[in-house]
Design a protein around this motif. Sequence first.
Motif, short mmCIF file in Angstrom:
data_model
loop_
_atom_site.label_atom_id
_atom_site.label_comp_id
_atom_site.label_asym_id
_atom_site.label_seq_id
_atom_site.Cartn_x
_atom_site.Cartn_y
_atom_site.Cartn_z
N GLY A 137 0.79 -1.23 0.00
CA GLY A 137 0.00 0.00 0.00
C GLY A 137 0.82 1.27 0.00
N GLU A 138 2.14 1.16 0.03
CA GLU A 138 2.99 2.35 0.07
C GLU A 138 2.91 3.11 -1.25
OE1 GLU A 138 7.67 3.53 0.84
OE2 GLU A 138 6.85 1.64 1.64
N ALA A 139 2.84 4.42 -1.16
CA ALA A 139 2.82 5.28 -2.34
C ALA A 139 4.25 5.68 -2.69
CB ALA A 139 1.98 6.52 -2.09
N LEU A 140 4.66 5.39 -3.90
CA LEU A 140 5.97 5.76 -4.40
C LEU A 140 5.79 6.94 -5.35
CD1 LEU A 140 7.21 2.17 -5.29
CD2 LEU A 140 7.51 3.39 -3.12
N VAL A 141 6.56 7.98 -5.15
CA VAL A 141 6.43 9.18 -5.97
C VAL A 141 7.46 9.14 -7.09
CG1 VAL A 141 6.53 11.70 -5.99
CG2 VAL A 141 5.54 10.50 -4.03
N VAL A 147 2.60 6.03 -7.50
CA VAL A 147 2.60 4.61 -7.82
C VAL A 147 2.36 3.84 -6.54
CG1 VAL A 147 3.91 2.73 -8.86
CG2 VAL A 147 4.29 5.10 -9.63
N THR A 148 1.35 2.98 -6.52
CA THR A 148 1.03 2.21 -5.32
C THR A 148 1.66 0.82 -5.40
OG1 THR A 148 -1.07 3.36 -5.08
CG2 THR A 148 -0.81 1.32 -3.84
N ALA A 149 2.44 0.49 -4.37
CA ALA A 149 3.05 -0.84 -4.29
C ALA A 149 2.10 -1.79 -3.59
CB ALA A 149 4.37 -0.76 -3.52
N LEU A 150 1.87 -2.94 -4.17
CA LEU A 150 0.96 -3.96 -3.62
C LEU A 150 1.77 -5.22 -3.35
CD1 LEU A 150 -1.83 -3.55 -6.33
CD2 LEU A 150 -1.78 -2.45 -4.08
N GLY A 159 6.70 -10.81 -3.34
CA GLY A 159 6.34 -10.30 -4.65
C GLY A 159 5.61 -8.96 -4.56
N LEU A 160 5.95 -8.07 -5.47
CA LEU A 160 5.29 -6.76 -5.54
C LEU A 160 4.64 -6.57 -6.90
CD1 LEU A 160 7.88 -4.29 -3.95
CD2 LEU A 160 5.65 -4.90 -3.01
N THR A 161 3.48 -5.92 -6.89
CA THR A 161 2.83 -5.41 -8.09
C THR A 161 2.74 -3.90 -7.93
OG1 THR A 161 1.56 -7.41 -8.58
CG2 THR A 161 0.63 -5.33 -9.34
N LEU A 162 2.89 -3.18 -9.03
CA LEU A 162 2.73 -1.72 -9.01
C LEU A 162 1.44 -1.34 -9.71
CD1 LEU A 162 6.34 -0.52 -9.90
CD2 LEU A 162 5.32 -0.90 -7.64
N SER A 163 0.70 -0.44 -9.09
CA SER A 163 -0.54 0.07 -9.66
C SER A 163 -0.38 1.56 -9.93
CB SER A 163 -1.70 -0.15 -8.68
OG SER A 163 -2.89 0.48 -9.16
N VAL A 164 -0.65 1.96 -11.19
CA VAL A 164 -0.52 3.38 -11.53
C VAL A 164 -1.36 3.67 -12.79
CG1 VAL A 164 1.60 2.92 -12.85
CG2 VAL A 164 1.09 5.25 -12.09
N ASP A 165 -2.24 4.63 -12.69
CA ASP A 165 -2.91 5.21 -13.86
C ASP A 165 -3.50 4.16 -14.80
OD1 ASP A 165 -3.70 7.27 -15.63
OD2 ASP A 165 -1.84 7.09 -16.78
N GLY A 166 -4.24 3.18 -14.23
CA GLY A 166 -4.87 2.17 -15.06
C GLY A 166 -3.97 1.06 -15.53
N PRO A 205 -10.85 -2.56 -17.61
CA PRO A 205 -9.91 -2.05 -18.62
C PRO A 205 -8.47 -1.94 -18.14
CG PRO A 205 -11.88 -0.66 -18.46
CD PRO A 205 -11.89 -1.57 -17.27
N THR A 206 -8.21 -2.15 -16.86
CA THR A 206 -6.85 -2.03 -16.33
C THR A 206 -5.91 -2.95 -17.10
OG1 THR A 206 -7.73 -1.57 -14.13
CG2 THR A 206 -5.42 -2.20 -14.27
N ARG A 207 -4.80 -2.39 -17.58
CA ARG A 207 -3.85 -3.17 -18.35
C ARG A 207 -2.86 -3.86 -17.41
NH1 ARG A 207 -4.60 -3.41 -23.27
NH2 ARG A 207 -2.66 -4.58 -23.57
N ILE A 208 -2.62 -5.14 -17.68
CA ILE A 208 -1.69 -5.96 -16.91
C ILE A 208 -0.41 -6.11 -17.71
CG2 ILE A 208 -1.28 -8.29 -16.02
CD1 ILE A 208 -4.35 -8.41 -15.52
N HIS A 209 0.71 -5.73 -17.10
CA HIS A 209 2.01 -5.80 -17.75
C HIS A 209 2.86 -6.80 -16.95
CE1 HIS A 209 0.89 -2.13 -19.92
NE2 HIS A 209 0.45 -1.69 -18.75
N PRO A 210 3.00 -8.02 -17.43
CA PRO A 210 3.68 -9.07 -16.65
C PRO A 210 5.19 -9.01 -16.81
CG PRO A 210 2.83 -10.00 -18.68
CD PRO A 210 2.41 -8.56 -18.67
N GLY A 211 5.86 -9.90 -16.08
CA GLY A 211 7.31 -9.97 -16.10
C GLY A 211 7.89 -10.66 -17.31
N HIS A 212 7.05 -11.33 -18.10
CA HIS A 212 7.47 -11.99 -19.33
C HIS A 212 6.28 -11.98 -20.27
CE1 HIS A 212 10.95 -13.80 -17.18
NE2 HIS A 212 10.08 -13.91 -16.18
N GLY A 213 6.52 -11.85 -21.55
CA GLY A 213 5.45 -12.01 -22.52
C GLY A 213 4.56 -10.79 -22.69
N PRO A 214 3.42 -11.00 -23.38
CA PRO A 214 2.56 -9.88 -23.76
C PRO A 214 1.69 -9.38 -22.61
CG PRO A 214 1.60 -11.93 -24.52
CD PRO A 214 2.95 -12.29 -23.94
#
Length: 233
Positions: A137-141, A147-150, A159-166, A205-214
């Motif tokens: 939940g930390e906000a990274l500027v 950018v929210t770290a999950l 493991g971390l996921t980043l959430s930002v602007d959709g 509509p949130t786009r998922i950008h994984p660590g490998h592939g499309p």
Amino acid sequence: MAAEAVLRRVVVGVLDTNCWVLHARGDRRALVVDPGDEAGRVLAAVADLDVVAVLLTHAHFDHVLAVPDVTGTLGVPVLAHPAEAPVWPHEVEAARRAGHWDAGTATADLLARDPAPLAFSASAARWDGAYTPVADGEALVVGPLEVTALHTPGHTPGGLTLSVDGHLLTGDTLFPGGPGLTGPPLSNFPTIIGSVRRLLTWPGPTRIHPGHGPDTTVAAERPHLETWTARGW
């Protein structure tokens, strides 16, 4: 008007890892996510930007090999979740014993084709494992971006996921077609399913950008969650 996130993808290393560069349109300040190898190409991709930090979605070898060269050149910190602390030491020790990095289910095929890219070198520069902790939940500027770290464990404990602007940068937690691998040590399938379930609450509509592939979207993956859960991988 809210800042627009811009993502650059640099595909690096033996496992075609997606290294992401995140910045706001019109702003030079940037975050590098998962510099997995080929430091020269990563540095070239940020030559027109001012990198503020490197963030690791997790610490498997294919996501961190370029960390020492990138951070050393740019003079920036490494950000990671505290629960990830045992992963890199485990990676290094396992590679030292085997003589090669562990690429999961791809290891045997890669070694059969050409063992050189997976070969472990005791003398090569390696990340020392030092990092600045990032909490759930930390906000990274990053310039005008927040950018929210999950914390999305399962593939690894931190493991971390980043959430930002959709956008969701999911590392190896979620791909088109399901969750990341949970066969290696320090991974857990029920845990990753919980993380995936959390991510799939984001708008369709949130786009998922994984660590490998499309890339994919939440809407494309959400209908399959229970199928993945039932199949067990």
